[in-house]
Design a protein around this motif. Sequence first.
Motif, PDB file in Angstrom:
ATOM      1  N   ARG A  51      10.775  13.114 -10.285  1.00 27.82           N
ATOM      2  CA  ARG A  51       9.546  13.730 -10.796  1.00 27.82           C
ATOM      3  C   ARG A  51       8.721  14.293  -9.630  1.00 27.82           C
ATOM      4  N   THR A  52       8.595  13.527  -8.560  1.00 25.22           N
ATOM      5  CA  THR A  52       7.838  13.970  -7.396  1.00 25.22           C
ATOM      6  C   THR A  52       8.495  15.200  -6.767  1.00 25.22           C
ATOM      7  N   THR A  53       9.813  15.186  -6.693  1.00 26.66           N
ATOM      8  CA  THR A  53      10.540  16.324  -6.135  1.00 26.66           C
ATOM      9  C   THR A  53      10.328  17.564  -6.979  1.00 26.66           C
ATOM     10  N   ASN A  54      10.380  17.409  -8.290  1.00 28.31           N
ATOM     11  CA  ASN A  54      10.152  18.554  -9.177  1.00 28.31           C
ATOM     12  C   ASN A  54       8.733  19.092  -9.045  1.00 28.31           C
ATOM     13  N   GLU A  55       7.762  18.198  -8.908  1.00 27.75           N
ATOM     14  CA  GLU A  55       6.376  18.630  -8.716  1.00 27.75           C
ATOM     15  C   GLU A  55       6.235  19.385  -7.392  1.00 27.75           C
ATOM     16  N   THR A  56       6.899  18.888  -6.356  1.00 26.21           N
ATOM     17  CA  THR A  56       6.850  19.545  -5.055  1.00 26.21           C
ATOM     18  C   THR A  56       7.478  20.928  -5.129  1.00 26.21           C
ATOM     19  N   ARG A  57       8.611  21.030  -5.806  1.00 24.90           N
ATOM     20  CA  ARG A  57       9.252  22.344  -5.979  1.00 24.90           C
ATOM     21  C   ARG A  57       8.324  23.307  -6.708  1.00 24.90           C
ATOM     22  N   SER A  58       7.689  22.809  -7.747  1.00 25.01           N
ATOM     23  CA  SER A  58       6.763  23.650  -8.505  1.00 25.01           C
ATOM     24  C   SER A  58       5.597  24.104  -7.631  1.00 25.01           C
ATOM     25  N   ASP A  59       5.071  23.184  -6.836  1.00 26.35           N
ATOM     26  CA  ASP A  59       3.965  23.533  -5.935  1.00 26.35           C
ATOM     27  C   ASP A  59       4.403  24.573  -4.908  1.00 26.35           C
ATOM     28  N   ILE A  60       5.589  24.414  -4.368  1.00 25.98           N
ATOM     29  CA  ILE A  60       6.094  25.362  -3.371  1.00 25.98           C
ATOM     30  C   ILE A  60       6.279  26.737  -4.002  1.00 25.98           C
ATOM     31  N   LYS A  61       6.826  26.751  -5.224  1.00 20.32           N
ATOM     32  CA  LYS A  61       7.023  28.026  -5.914  1.00 20.32           C
ATOM     33  C   LYS A  61       5.681  28.707  -6.162  1.00 20.32           C
ATOM     34  N   SER A  62       4.695  27.937  -6.564  1.00 20.51           N
ATOM     35  CA  SER A  62       3.360  28.477  -6.807  1.00 20.51           C
ATOM     36  C   SER A  62       2.756  29.017  -5.511  1.00 20.51           C
ATOM     37  N   MET A  63       2.934  28.279  -4.416  1.00 20.56           N
ATOM     38  CA  MET A  63       2.414  28.726  -3.128  1.00 20.56           C
ATOM     39  C   MET A  63       3.103  30.014  -2.688  1.00 20.56           C
ATOM     40  N   LYS A  64       4.417  30.106  -2.906  1.00 16.02           N
ATOM     41  CA  LYS A  64       5.131  31.336  -2.546  1.00 16.02           C
ATOM     42  C   LYS A  64       4.579  32.528  -3.330  1.00 16.02           C
ATOM     43  N   ASN A  65       4.324  32.324  -4.615  1.00 17.59           N
ATOM     44  CA  ASN A  65       3.755  33.401  -5.432  1.00 17.59           C
ATOM     45  C   ASN A  65       2.363  33.793  -4.935  1.00 17.59           C
ATOM     46  N   ASP A  66       1.557  32.795  -4.588  1.00 18.19           N
ATOM     47  CA  ASP A  66       0.216  33.078  -4.067  1.00 18.19           C
ATOM     48  C   ASP A  66       0.302  33.855  -2.754  1.00 18.19           C
ATOM     49  N   ILE A  67       1.208  33.458  -1.878  1.00 14.83           N
ATOM     50  CA  ILE A  67       1.374  34.145  -0.594  1.00 14.83           C
ATOM     51  C   ILE A  67       1.831  35.582  -0.826  1.00 14.83           C
ATOM     52  N   ARG A  68       2.763  35.767  -1.759  1.00 16.03           N
ATOM     53  CA  ARG A  68       3.239  37.121  -2.068  1.00 16.03           C
ATOM     54  C   ARG A  68       2.098  37.986  -2.597  1.00 16.03           C
ATOM     55  N   ASP A  69       1.279  37.414  -3.467  1.00 17.91           N
ATOM     56  CA  ASP A  69       0.126  38.162  -4.002  1.00 17.91           C
ATOM     57  C   ASP A  69      -0.856  38.538  -2.885  1.00 17.91           C
ATOM     58  N   ILE A  70      -1.110  37.598  -1.986  1.00 20.50           N
ATOM     59  CA  ILE A  70      -2.026  37.866  -0.870  1.00 20.50           C
ATOM     60  C   ILE A  70      -1.454  38.948   0.043  1.00 20.50           C
ATOM     61  N   GLN A  71      -0.142  38.883   0.296  1.00 17.96           N
ATOM     62  CA  GLN A  71       0.478  39.918   1.130  1.00 17.96           C
ATOM     63  C   GLN A  71       0.372  41.296   0.478  1.00 17.96           C
ATOM     64  N   ASP A  72       0.614  41.342  -0.826  1.00 18.44           N
ATOM     65  CA  ASP A  72       0.485  42.619  -1.539  1.00 18.44           C
ATOM     66  C   ASP A  72      -0.943  43.155  -1.440  1.00 18.44           C
ATOM     67  N   GLU A  73      -1.908  42.287  -1.601  1.00 11.43           N
ATOM     68  CA  GLU A  73      -3.319  42.687  -1.509  1.00 11.43           C
ATOM     69  C   GLU A  73      -3.644  43.177  -0.101  1.00 11.43           C
ATOM     70  N   GLN A  74      -3.090  42.490   0.912  1.00 15.95           N
ATOM     71  CA  GLN A  74      -3.311  42.917   2.291  1.00 15.95           C
ATOM     72  C   GLN A  74      -2.738  44.310   2.534  1.00 15.95           C
ATOM     73  N   ILE A  75      -1.565  44.568   2.005  1.00 15.95           N
ATOM     74  CA  ILE A  75      -0.945  45.885   2.167  1.00 15.95           C
ATOM     75  C   ILE A  75      -1.817  46.968   1.527  1.00 15.95           C
ATOM     76  N   LYS A  76      -2.308  46.683   0.322  1.00 21.89           N
ATOM     77  CA  LYS A  76      -3.180  47.649  -0.355  1.00 21.89           C
ATOM     78  C   LYS A  76      -4.448  47.913   0.455  1.00 21.89           C
ATOM     79  N   LEU A  77      -5.047  46.833   0.952  1.00 19.59           N
ATOM     80  CA  LEU A  77      -6.275  46.978   1.739  1.00 19.59           C
ATOM     81  C   LEU A  77      -6.014  47.754   3.021  1.00 19.59           C
ATOM     82  N   LYS A  78      -4.893  47.488   3.659  1.00 19.61           N
ATOM     83  CA  LYS A  78      -4.551  48.196   4.888  1.00 19.61           C
ATOM     84  C   LYS A  78      -4.388  49.692   4.614  1.00 19.61           C
TER      85      LYS A  78
END
Length: 94
Positions: A51-78
């Motif tokens: 259960r802990t491993t699955n929660e960690t995987r979910s958190d990592i996936k969510s963080m990757k999506n957040d990072i991707r969104d931030i990178q996209d926003e940075q590209i647009k701003l640039k």
Amino acid sequence: MNDLTIGVGFLITVILFVTSMINFFSARKSSAAKDVENTVKINMKLDEICRTTNETRSDIKSMKNDIRDIQDEQIKLKLQVEALWKDVDALKAK
């Protein structure tokens, strides 16, 4: 008298054998119960780890999506900043 001694010795041997068998099987049942209890504890711990491993995987996936969104926003701003600087340069040239 010799037959009586052999009979008593045989009787004692049989009684000791039966007692040993009873002790063996009761200890075996007790050991089996402890094994089952330990197996249940191990399974519970493994479920918790899973259960802990699955929660960690979910958190990592969510963080990757957040990072991707931030990178996209940075590209647009640039790109917007570059466009603004071109406009500034064009205004300076006039």
